[in-house]
Design a protein around this motif. Structure first.
Motif, PDB file in Angstrom:
ATOM      1  N   PHE A 111       0.858  -1.189   0.000  1.00  0.00           N
ATOM      2  CA  PHE A 111       0.000   0.000   0.000  1.00  0.00           C
ATOM      3  C   PHE A 111       0.891   1.234   0.000  1.00  0.00           C
ATOM      4  O   PHE A 111       1.786   1.363   0.820  1.00  0.00           O
ATOM      5  N   ILE A 124      -2.018   4.192  -4.019  1.00  0.00           N
ATOM      6  CA  ILE A 124      -1.553   3.320  -5.095  1.00  0.00           C
ATOM      7  C   ILE A 124      -1.338   1.942  -4.471  1.00  0.00           C
ATOM      8  O   ILE A 124      -0.638   1.826  -3.464  1.00  0.00           O
ATOM      9  N   TYR A 125      -1.960   0.947  -5.059  1.00  0.00           N
ATOM     10  CA  TYR A 125      -1.859  -0.412  -4.530  1.00  0.00           C
ATOM     11  C   TYR A 125      -0.990  -1.201  -5.498  1.00  0.00           C
ATOM     12  O   TYR A 125      -1.418  -1.544  -6.593  1.00  0.00           O
ATOM     13  N   ASN A 126       0.259  -1.473  -5.116  1.00  0.00           N
ATOM     14  CA  ASN A 126       1.173  -2.213  -5.984  1.00  0.00           C
ATOM     15  C   ASN A 126       1.098  -3.705  -5.675  1.00  0.00           C
ATOM     16  O   ASN A 126       1.260  -4.107  -4.522  1.00  0.00           O
ATOM     17  N   ARG A 164      -3.749   1.969   5.540  1.00  0.00           N
ATOM     18  CA  ARG A 164      -3.066   0.970   6.343  1.00  0.00           C
ATOM     19  C   ARG A 164      -2.006   0.303   5.487  1.00  0.00           C
ATOM     20  O   ARG A 164      -2.286  -0.155   4.380  1.00  0.00           O
ATOM     21  N   GLY A 165      -0.787   0.278   5.954  1.00  0.00           N
ATOM     22  CA  GLY A 165       0.320  -0.333   5.216  1.00  0.00           C
ATOM     23  C   GLY A 165       1.559  -0.272   6.089  1.00  0.00           C
ATOM     24  O   GLY A 165       1.468   0.015   7.281  1.00  0.00           O
ATOM     25  N   ARG A 166       2.725  -0.502   5.491  1.00  0.00           N
ATOM     26  CA  ARG A 166       3.952  -0.514   6.286  1.00  0.00           C
ATOM     27  C   ARG A 166       4.189   0.822   6.976  1.00  0.00           C
ATOM     28  O   ARG A 166       4.656   0.868   8.113  1.00  0.00           O
ATOM     29  N   HIS A 194       1.672   3.331   7.026  1.00  0.00           N
ATOM     30  CA  HIS A 194       0.377   3.992   7.237  1.00  0.00           C
ATOM     31  C   HIS A 194      -0.403   3.278   8.322  1.00  0.00           C
ATOM     32  O   HIS A 194      -0.393   2.056   8.397  1.00  0.00           O
ATOM     33  N   ASP A 229       0.385  11.024  -9.426  1.00  0.00           N
ATOM     34  CA  ASP A 229       0.478  10.165  -8.240  1.00  0.00           C
ATOM     35  C   ASP A 229       1.166   8.843  -8.558  1.00  0.00           C
ATOM     36  O   ASP A 229       1.986   8.352  -7.783  1.00  0.00           O
ATOM     37  N   LEU A 230       0.816   8.269  -9.718  1.00  0.00           N
ATOM     38  CA  LEU A 230       1.380   6.976 -10.100  1.00  0.00           C
ATOM     39  C   LEU A 230       2.892   7.075 -10.310  1.00  0.00           C
ATOM     40  O   LEU A 230       3.665   6.267  -9.803  1.00  0.00           O
ATOM     41  N   VAL A 245       4.838   7.638  -6.989  1.00  0.00           N
ATOM     42  CA  VAL A 245       5.025   6.425  -6.191  1.00  0.00           C
ATOM     43  C   VAL A 245       5.970   5.438  -6.873  1.00  0.00           C
ATOM     44  O   VAL A 245       6.823   4.835  -6.233  1.00  0.00           O
ATOM     45  N   ASN A 246       5.815   5.266  -8.190  1.00  0.00           N
ATOM     46  CA  ASN A 246       6.564   4.185  -8.856  1.00  0.00           C
ATOM     47  C   ASN A 246       7.871   4.627  -9.507  1.00  0.00           C
ATOM     48  O   ASN A 246       8.754   3.810  -9.719  1.00  0.00           O
TER      49      ASN A 246
END
Lengths: 187, 296
Positions: free
Chosen positions: A27, A36-38, B84-86, B88, B168-169, B172-173
């Motif tokens: 995430f 963005i969900y990779n 929610r994530g590493r 977040h 945004d893409l 992030v990437n």
């Protein structure tokens, strides 16, 4: 339909008419930007993998997947015959079973995966026990576990085993990886 | 929960308070449960009965600036739905500070003083190791403009041809993964469209006076020269409300008390910094959940 916020490791989604399973998931969200969900995805039919980024508004189709417990009966000229609890027969091809066909034994309980009604794969018990039918003898006294040699087990499956394993020994194989797990008994 | 991570967290909180105390900042506490969270296209508020939990204390702190306070800070919980994530967590701790009669360059000076001082206080040096990588928060810092970085790494100019989806893409990437991890990185001068509460650059109205701080590859803070034009601010909220409605997302009421106070607010600079991520870096925690006392 799934939305991007449903994505997690292990989720199964449909892309261009094929079922995929999410094998890795990350995430990402810049503070002011969109999420963005990779994902790393594995095609459940071909095993090929790819990476894909989803945005919060993206939707994914749910693949028509189902699983049924069946019991293996016998093989008849390349067709593998399974039965359900009502003794209804189902035949799977060697192509669908892949290497798993070499682990099958009569009365083994398996889960068969169906996609749009057609069988596409099978899950066996995590471990199967096999006898070594052929392997070259290892050097006497060598008990190292990190040196491997090829062996053929009952059913015809070929697996790499530690050097101390001998013909006639009984071993456990992990069906998830297809690899040697441990020795159960010596010849 | 790990005891050493929580001890680090406590040290970080103390060191932050000491830093602001020495600079004559007043610590304030504004409401957590509020009727009108700031309208941002991609920030969703948690409902709390007939109100919301704040996604940031920004609008209330700006009312204090309008009321004549000149140096204020706040540390406390903020809530963002679905994150929610590493790095977040839907409930997390934010540090915000504001300076009246200042802009984002003054806030950058504060930040350049804060990180080394904090680091010295918590780990006894200006450098530390995070997940096997050495990070030094002393000078020189890396500074780069959003335009230059996008031109180089993504091959397009987000200032001249803004495209929200692509921005945004690619951020992030393509951008975040290549940011240097050895020292703090200041990414500055964002497209006007991605700075809802920031002043536009007098030299170029396509650019907002906004910078972001990245540390160890993590987005750590966001700073603005604050927008004090109430007419423009109302217009931006209304455009955002319309975009949220069109996207099928919750639309929050306008904070009329904030908009009424805005004409009295002097030109100011402000910043929001993720305290949990700072603690992750200084304690070596891999996941934000590791630095929370309890996970819910």
């Amino acid at each position: 339909m799934y939305s991007a916020s449903d994505l997690r490791k292990g989720l199964r989604i449909e892309i261009d008419g094929s079922p995929y399973i999410v094998t890795e998931f990350r995430f990402n969200k810049p503070g002011k930007g969109q999420a963005i969900y990779n994902c790393k995805l594995k095609n459940m039919l071909t095993g090929s993998t790819m990476s894909k980024s989803y945005r919060s508004n993206d939707k994914m189709d749910k693949p028509a997947l189902s699983e049924r417990p069946l019991v293996y009966s016998y093989e008849d000229s390349g067709q593998y015959v399974f039965m359900d609890e009502n003794y209804e027969q189902l035949e799977l091809t060697a192509e669908v079973l892949g290497d798993m066909r070499l682990f099958l034994e009569e009365d083994m309980k398996v889960d068969v995966l169906f996609y749009n009604g057609a069988p596409v794969g099978v899950t066996l018990p995590t471990f199967v026990v096999k006898v070594i039918e052929f392997t070259e003898p290892g050097a006497r006294g060598n008990t190292a576990t990190n040196v491997l040699k090829p062996a053929t087990v009952t059913g015809g499956y070929e697996v790499n085993v530690p050097i101390f394993i001998n013909q006639g020994d009984t071993i456990r194989i992990d069906t998830r990886t297809g690899e040697y797990s441990e020795r159960v008994a010596t010849a | 929960m790990r005891r050493d991570h929580l001890i680090c967290r406590s040290r970080v909180l103390q060191a932050l308070r000491r830093f602001f105390l020495q600079r004559d900042f007043i610590e304030v506490e504004t409401p957590v449960r509020i009727p009108a969270p700031a309208l941002e296209l991609h920030i969703d508020a948690e409902l709390s009965g007939d109100a919301y939990l704040r996604t940031s204390p920004e609008l209330h702190m700006k009312r204090l600036l309008a009321g004549g306070m000149e140096r204020i800070y706040q540390m406390g919980p903020c809530f963002r739905r679905g994150e929610r994530g590493r790095i977040h967590h839907p409930e997390y701790t934010m540090l915000e500070w504001y300076r009246a009669h200042a802009d984002y360059e003054d806030i950058l000076r504060d930040t350049r003083a804060l990180l080394p001082e904090l680091c010295m206080a918590v780990v006894g040096d200006t450098h530390f190791t995070y997940l096997g990588r050495r990070i030094d928060v002393g000078e020189p810092w890396h500074e780069m403009s959003v335009r230059d970085l996008f031109m180089r790494e993504a091959g397009w100019d987000p200032i001249a041809d803004f495209d929200a989806d692509r921005f945004d893409l690619d951020l992030v990437n393509k951008i975040e993964p290549i940011l240097p991890g050895d020292r703090p990185v200041i990414l500055r001068d964002y497209p006007a469209k991605v700075a809802a509460l920031a002043r536009l650059s007098p030299a170029d109205h396509a650019v907002a006076e906004r910078w972001e701080l990245y540390l160890g590859g993590m987005e750590l803070a966001n700073a603005y020269s604050e927008l004090v034009d109430a007419v423009e601010q109302r217009h931006r909220f209304e455009v955002c409300a319309e975009q949220r409605r069109a996207a099928g997302r919750a639309v929050y009421p306008l904070d009329e008390a904030f908009l009424a106070a805005l004409p009295c607010m002097p030109p100011s600079g402000g910043i929001a910094l993720g305290v949990d991520r700072l603690v992750m870096l200084l304690s070596g925690a891999e996941s934000i959940e590791d630095v929370l006392a309890c996970c819910v």
